[in-house]
Design an enzyme around this catalytic site. Structure first.
Site, mmCIF file in Angstrom:
data_model
loop_
_atom_site.group_PDB
_atom_site.id
_atom_site.type_symbol
_atom_site.label_atom_id
_atom_site.label_comp_id
_atom_site.label_asym_id
_atom_site.label_seq_id
_atom_site.Cartn_x
_atom_site.Cartn_y
_atom_site.Cartn_z
ATOM 1 N N ASP A 155 0.842 -1.200 0.000
ATOM 2 C CA ASP A 155 0.000 0.000 0.000
ATOM 3 C C ASP A 155 0.872 1.243 0.000
ATOM 4 O OD1 ASP A 155 -2.979 1.053 0.767
ATOM 5 O OD2 ASP A 155 -1.438 2.282 1.742
ATOM 6 N N TYR A 192 2.983 9.932 -0.573
ATOM 7 C CA TYR A 192 4.115 9.401 0.172
ATOM 8 C C TYR A 192 5.444 9.616 -0.557
ATOM 9 C CZ TYR A 192 0.331 6.664 2.387
ATOM 10 O OH TYR A 192 -0.817 6.254 3.003
ATOM 11 N N LYS A 247 -2.789 5.924 -4.247
ATOM 12 C CA LYS A 247 -3.865 6.864 -3.944
ATOM 13 C C LYS A 247 -3.624 8.202 -4.633
ATOM 14 C CE LYS A 247 -3.682 4.842 0.662
ATOM 15 N NZ LYS A 247 -2.248 4.502 0.613
ATOM 16 N N HIS A 287 -7.480 9.813 -2.016
ATOM 17 C CA HIS A 287 -6.829 9.772 -0.699
ATOM 18 C C HIS A 287 -7.673 10.436 0.393
ATOM 19 C CE1 HIS A 287 -2.516 9.388 1.074
ATOM 20 N NE2 HIS A 287 -3.426 9.130 1.994
#
Length: 279
Positions: free
Chosen positions: A46, A51, A76, A109
């Protein structure tokens, strides 16, 4: 190798119930962390555009020698890309960073309900992404019941997944129940409340009786409730510990005691007001 149970999503795609999360893993450490996870047995990763480590996930997948079909990859949509054209471009950028032709799951997200781009319009862009074959399944993250209800009322595609904060101190029953009623699987982020639950006396007593750690007991609680979880660690021993969840069970009494710890305590933002857009 331990067989991780799978959950079948509402469009028939199957997802391993236990995965490996890379939230807050520095980009330069992501490849090695994911390779370690692969060695331990994880086959579900994930990540997210926010990120900034999708490329590391892709590098690990390529280096691992694993078949693409054997690894489930989630990413996401970043908060700055909610407009249709931006979302379509962002999906292509995620695919390029990951080095794959198709994501297994792509999520919005955050709903960002206070900004001027309606998340329903964003969801319609996600439907386009799915129909173009760029994601096997699409879903949302951090959506509350009113957000989900609007998607169901105003579009024809039900999200496959809602990834929300869930842990013993925030059981999030209302959102989970709405998801279950409408065939939306719950993924639990912050499954151990960023460590806040690990010293809880109830969890400690159960862990001591079972000869397990409080983290393992908490993650097993999620598994038995039907949540999809993806704990994160860059320490191999913890990565292995978090994977060792399938050779013990919690009793009904244990499950009830852990669920009873709920105090509606968030470790992350409130989705009803969160409006952060990365620069």
């Amino acid at each position: 190798m331990t067989a991780v149970p799978s959950i079948t999503l509402n469009n028939g795609v199957t997802i391993p119930q236990l995965g490996f999360g890379v939230y807050q893993v520095p980009p330069e450490q992501t490849k090695d962390a994911v390779l370690t996870a692969f060695e331990v047995g994880y086959r579900h990763i994930d990540t997210a555009e926010m990120y900034r480590n999708e490329a590391g996930v892709g590098e690990a997948l390529k280096e691992s020698g694993l078949s693409r079909e054997d690894v489930f990859i989630t990413s996401k949509l970043n908060n700055g890309y909610h407009r249709r054209d931006d979302a379509l471009r962002a999906a292509d950028e995620s695919l390029a960073a990951l080095g794959v032709e198709q994501m297994d799951l792509f999520l919005i997200h955050w709903p960002l309900p206070t900004i001027d781009v309606d998340y329903v319009e964003t969801w319609k862009a996600m439907i386009e992404i799915h129909r173009a074959g760029k994601a096997r399944a699409i879903g949302v993250s951090n959506f509350q019941v009113p957000h989900l209800r609007r998607l169901l009322d105003e579009t024809e595609v039900v999200p496959a997944v809602n990834q929300i904060e869930v842990h013993p101190y925030l059981t999030n029953e209302q959102v989970r129940a709405f998801g279950a009623e409408h065939g939306i699987a719950t993924e639990a982020w912050s499954p151990i409340a960023q460590g806040a639950v690990l010293g809880d006396p109830v969890l400690q007593r159960i862990a001591e009786r079972l000869g397990r750690t409080t983290a393992q007991v908490t993650l097993r609680w999620h598994i038995q409730r039907g949540d999809i979880v993806f704990p994160k660690s860059v320490t191999r021993s913890r990565v292995e510990e978090n994977f060792a969840l399938f050779d013990f069970e919690l009793s009904d009494e244990d499950m009830d005691a852990i669920t009873g710890l709920n105090r509606d305590q968030r470790t992350g933002p409130d989705p009803d007001v969160f409006d952060y857009i990365p620069s």
